[in-house]
Design a protein around this motif. Structure first.
Motif, PDB file in Angstrom:
ATOM      1  N   MET A   1       0.949  -1.286   0.184  1.00  0.00           N
ATOM      2  CA  MET A   1       0.361   0.025  -0.113  1.00  0.00           C
ATOM      3  C   MET A   1       0.835   0.996  -0.052  1.00  0.00           C
ATOM      4  N   ASP A   2       1.832   1.312  -0.761  1.00  0.00           N
ATOM      5  CA  ASP A   2       2.851   2.522  -1.453  1.00  0.00           C
ATOM      6  C   ASP A   2       2.485   3.677  -2.773  1.00  0.00           C
ATOM      7  N   PHE A   3       0.828   3.449  -2.705  1.00  0.00           N
ATOM      8  CA  PHE A   3       0.176   4.793  -4.310  1.00  0.00           C
ATOM      9  C   PHE A   3       0.735   5.824  -3.958  1.00  0.00           C
ATOM     10  N   TRP A  10       6.117  11.291  -2.648  1.00  0.00           N
ATOM     11  CA  TRP A  10       7.288  11.491  -1.272  1.00  0.00           C
ATOM     12  C   TRP A  10       6.071  10.807  -0.591  1.00  0.00           C
ATOM     13  N   SER A  11       6.399  10.560   1.052  1.00  0.00           N
ATOM     14  CA  SER A  11       5.854   9.468   1.465  1.00  0.00           C
ATOM     15  C   SER A  11       5.775  10.015   3.111  1.00  0.00           C
ATOM     16  N   PRO A  12       4.361  10.623   2.913  1.00  0.00           N
ATOM     17  CA  PRO A  12       4.063  11.453   4.573  1.00  0.00           C
ATOM     18  C   PRO A  12       3.692   9.468   5.633  1.00  0.00           C
ATOM     19  N   ASP A  13       4.121   9.029   5.796  1.00  0.00           N
ATOM     20  CA  ASP A  13       3.959   8.159   6.620  1.00  0.00           C
ATOM     21  C   ASP A  13       5.341   7.417   6.826  1.00  0.00           C
ATOM     22  N   PHE A  21      -3.734   3.591   4.551  1.00  0.00           N
ATOM     23  CA  PHE A  21      -5.093   3.128   5.355  1.00  0.00           C
ATOM     24  C   PHE A  21      -5.937   3.892   5.523  1.00  0.00           C
ATOM     25  N   LEU A  22      -5.979   4.897   5.851  1.00  0.00           N
ATOM     26  CA  LEU A  22      -6.469   5.803   6.444  1.00  0.00           C
ATOM     27  C   LEU A  22      -7.105   5.863   5.768  1.00  0.00           C
ATOM     28  N   LEU A  23      -6.927   6.522   4.450  1.00  0.00           N
ATOM     29  CA  LEU A  23      -7.753   6.637   3.103  1.00  0.00           C
ATOM     30  C   LEU A  23      -8.642   5.830   2.574  1.00  0.00           C
ATOM     31  N   PHE A  24      -8.700   4.678   3.376  1.00  0.00           N
ATOM     32  CA  PHE A  24      -9.746   4.303   2.579  1.00  0.00           C
ATOM     33  C   PHE A  24     -10.559   3.764   4.087  1.00  0.00           C
ATOM     34  N   GLY A  29     -15.679   4.386   6.992  1.00  0.00           N
ATOM     35  CA  GLY A  29     -16.083   3.958   8.671  1.00  0.00           C
ATOM     36  C   GLY A  29     -17.575   5.123   8.938  1.00  0.00           C
ATOM     37  N   GLY A  30     -17.357   6.282   8.412  1.00  0.00           N
ATOM     38  CA  GLY A  30     -17.566   7.092   8.576  1.00  0.00           C
ATOM     39  C   GLY A  30     -19.323   6.816   6.709  1.00  0.00           C
TER      40      GLY A  30
END
Length: 50
Positions: A1-3, A10-13, A21-24, A29-30
């Motif tokens: 999961m490094d798209f 750039w790598s925010p994490d 993961f949080l993008l999904f 969850g919402g």
């Protein structure tokens, strides 16, 4: 999961995959929360009619 890293370079994490993961997870969850709230409202309307 490094798209994100592949697309934008750039790598925010720092490559952990948490950001992707949080993008999904957050939208899913919402949607689950909104569905739950809709169900609660529907049950409340039914209970008021009885």
């Amino acid at each position: 999961m490094d798209f994100i890293e592949r697309l934008f370079g750039w790598s925010p994490d720092d490559g952990s995959g948490l950001f992707e993961f949080l993008l999904f997870a957050i939208p899913i969850g919402g949607l689950l929360y909104l569905g739950w709230r809709k169900r609660q409202a529907r049950q409340a309307r039914r209970n008021r009619k009885d």
